[in-house]
Scaffold this active site. Structure first.
Site, PDB file in Angstrom:
ATOM      1  N   GLN A  93       0.852  -1.193   0.000  1.00 18.20           N
ATOM      2  CA  GLN A  93       0.000   0.000   0.000  1.00 18.20           C
ATOM      3  C   GLN A  93       0.885   1.239   0.000  1.00 18.20           C
ATOM      4  O   GLN A  93       0.382   2.363  -0.098  1.00 18.20           O
ATOM      5  CB  GLN A  93      -0.877   0.008   1.257  1.00 18.20           C
ATOM      6  CG  GLN A  93      -1.828  -1.167   1.337  1.00 18.20           C
ATOM      7  CD  GLN A  93      -2.373  -1.350   2.748  1.00 18.20           C
ATOM      8  OE1 GLN A  93      -3.416  -0.825   3.090  1.00 18.20           O
ATOM      9  NE2 GLN A  93      -1.657  -2.080   3.564  1.00 18.20           N
ATOM     10  N   ASN A  94       2.185   1.034   0.138  1.00 19.89           N
ATOM     11  CA  ASN A  94       3.088   2.176   0.272  1.00 19.89           C
ATOM     12  C   ASN A  94       3.381   2.811  -1.084  1.00 19.89           C
ATOM     13  O   ASN A  94       3.467   2.126  -2.100  1.00 19.89           O
ATOM     14  CB  ASN A  94       4.393   1.742   0.935  1.00 19.89           C
ATOM     15  CG  ASN A  94       4.152   1.253   2.349  1.00 19.89           C
ATOM     16  OD1 ASN A  94       3.085   1.494   2.901  1.00 19.89           O
ATOM     17  ND2 ASN A  94       5.117   0.560   2.916  1.00 19.89           N
ATOM     18  N   VAL A  95       3.573   4.118  -1.038  1.00 16.38           N
ATOM     19  CA  VAL A  95       3.833   4.851  -2.266  1.00 16.38           C
ATOM     20  C   VAL A  95       5.321   5.177  -2.409  1.00 16.38           C
ATOM     21  O   VAL A  95       5.736   5.789  -3.390  1.00 16.38           O
ATOM     22  CB  VAL A  95       2.947   6.117  -2.336  1.00 16.38           C
ATOM     23  CG1 VAL A  95       1.482   5.718  -2.515  1.00 16.38           C
ATOM     24  CG2 VAL A  95       3.086   7.004  -1.099  1.00 16.38           C
ATOM     25  N   ASP A  96       6.132   4.747  -1.421  1.00 16.42           N
ATOM     26  CA  ASP A  96       7.586   4.891  -1.550  1.00 16.42           C
ATOM     27  C   ASP A  96       8.126   3.724  -2.385  1.00 16.42           C
ATOM     28  O   ASP A  96       7.396   2.782  -2.705  1.00 16.42           O
ATOM     29  CB  ASP A  96       8.248   4.947  -0.157  1.00 16.42           C
ATOM     30  CG  ASP A  96       8.063   3.657   0.641  1.00 16.42           C
ATOM     31  OD1 ASP A  96       8.451   2.569   0.134  1.00 16.42           O
ATOM     32  OD2 ASP A  96       7.525   3.711   1.774  1.00 16.42           O
ATOM     33  N   HIS A 111      -1.737   1.416  -4.197  1.00 15.22           N
ATOM     34  CA  HIS A 111      -2.178   2.794  -3.946  1.00 15.22           C
ATOM     35  C   HIS A 111      -1.325   3.821  -4.692  1.00 15.22           C
ATOM     36  O   HIS A 111      -1.325   4.996  -4.334  1.00 15.22           O
ATOM     37  CB  HIS A 111      -2.172   3.096  -2.442  1.00 15.22           C
ATOM     38  CG  HIS A 111      -3.290   2.407  -1.699  1.00 15.22           C
ATOM     39  ND1 HIS A 111      -3.304   2.271  -0.331  1.00 15.22           N
ATOM     40  CD2 HIS A 111      -4.424   1.822  -2.150  1.00 15.22           C
ATOM     41  CE1 HIS A 111      -4.418   1.626   0.030  1.00 15.22           C
ATOM     42  NE2 HIS A 111      -5.105   1.337  -1.050  1.00 15.22           N
ATOM     43  N   GLY A 177       3.028  -4.310   9.030  1.00 17.23           N
ATOM     44  CA  GLY A 177       2.946  -2.862   9.192  1.00 17.23           C
ATOM     45  C   GLY A 177       1.747  -2.209   8.565  1.00 17.23           C
ATOM     46  O   GLY A 177       1.859  -1.108   8.021  1.00 17.23           O
ATOM     47  N   THR A 178       0.600  -2.861   8.674  1.00 17.32           N
ATOM     48  CA  THR A 178      -0.616  -2.219   8.154  1.00 17.32           C
ATOM     49  C   THR A 178      -1.747  -2.354   9.162  1.00 17.32           C
ATOM     50  O   THR A 178      -1.895  -3.390   9.799  1.00 17.32           O
ATOM     51  CB  THR A 178      -1.045  -2.807   6.786  1.00 17.32           C
ATOM     52  OG1 THR A 178      -2.340  -2.283   6.444  1.00 17.32           O
ATOM     53  CG2 THR A 178      -1.073  -4.320   6.767  1.00 17.32           C
ATOM     54  N   SER A 179      -2.532  -1.278   9.276  1.00 15.74           N
ATOM     55  CA  SER A 179      -3.677  -1.301  10.197  1.00 15.74           C
ATOM     56  C   SER A 179      -4.847  -2.072   9.593  1.00 15.74           C
ATOM     57  O   SER A 179      -5.841  -2.319  10.262  1.00 15.74           O
ATOM     58  CB  SER A 179      -4.124   0.129  10.512  1.00 15.74           C
ATOM     59  OG  SER A 179      -4.495   0.790   9.315  1.00 15.74           O
TER      60      SER A 179
END
Ligand code: OAD
Length: 240
Positions: A93-96, A111, A177-179
């Protein structure tokens, strides 16, 4: 419809902002996170963009600069080592781009990605921009304003079908590391197979996904332990 066979070689790693936290990038919903004191819809929705594109560009220009300065941490690096023995898909889901810079070769950004810009009138026009800012007046080849290549609330996520097809065959699934609070992608984990070894790793979670073991702790500590076990062909249940 018959389900595909589980493939012992396939691992799906599903990541969120927590895996990049120890690289110095803020998560969204932890105390002091990006969404604290910030109206999400102002910077991450088509309505926010229509109202104040300059503000939206400035928000993502800062994120892009921070991401470019961050370095992959031990968790990103450990995920990449799994490719020595397995066919790995990282669904993030990270955009980095820290997974790519750590060496992972198959990374699906559901994402979007900070280091790309895209046209406002044609979403197939996508341009690599590295760490450069996008300014008002920067236009695509059709003359329309460029926007961040980020999926905003209310927009369709990217590559969901590719991720779903892979998780249905994966023998191991690791969520880090995700909610698990943003749908539809959080629902991906429901597609993991009953027989697969399934782990969710975070300091805190609100609700453990069904069939998953929760490993409580930080990514840089626990991901290398888990990947070592898998590279040795072992299960990780006993570590709890
Ligand atoms: P969140 O901020 O919602 O959740 C971060 C998770 O990481 C929490 O469960 C933390 O407990 C955990 N965490 C924090 N530090 C950690 C560490 N060192 N090691 C392991 N886990 C740690 O972030 P996401 O779930 O990624 O979407 O958020 C999902 C989406 O919400 C984002 O992709 C973004 C946001 O709105 C868009 O912008 C479209």
């Amino acid at each position: 419809m018959t389900k595909p066979n589980i493939d012992n070689k396939k691992i799906l790693v599903f990541t969120g902002a927590g895996i990049s936290a120890e690289s110095g990038l803020q998560t969204f919903r932890d105390g002091g996170g990006l969404w604290e004191g910030c109206d999400v819809m102002e910077v991450a929705s088509p309505g926010g963009w229509a109202k104040d594109p300059g503000h939206v560009l400035s928000f993502y220009n800062s994120r892009r600069m921070e991401a470019a300065q961050a370095q992959p941490n031990a968790a990103h690096l450990a995920v990449a080592t799994l490719e020595k023995k397995y066919e790995v898909m990282v669904v993030t889901q990270n955009v980095d781009d820290l997974h790519e810079r750590a060496g992972s070769t198959r990374v699906i950004h559901v994402h979007g990605q900070l280091n790309f810009a895209r046209s406002c009138v044609d979403e197939t026009l996508i341009y690599p921009i590295g760490d450069k800012p996008i300014h008002l007046g920067d236009v695509c080849e059709k003359g329309s304003q460029l926007r961040p290549h980020i999926v905003w609330f209310g927009e369709k996520i990217h590559h969901y079908d590719v991720a779903r097809d892979f998780i249905c065959q994966a023998s191991r699934v690791l969520a880090v590391g995700t909610s698990l609070s943003v749908y539809p992608i959080a629902g991906l984990l429901k597609k993991a197979r009953g027989r697969a070894e399934k782990i969710v790793l975070a300091p805190d979670i609100e609700k453990k996904p069904y069939g998953f073991n929760w490993f409580r702790g930080k990514a840089t500590h626990l991901v290398p332990i888990i990947t070592e076990r898998w590279l040795s062909g072992l299960r990780v249940d006993q570590l709890k």
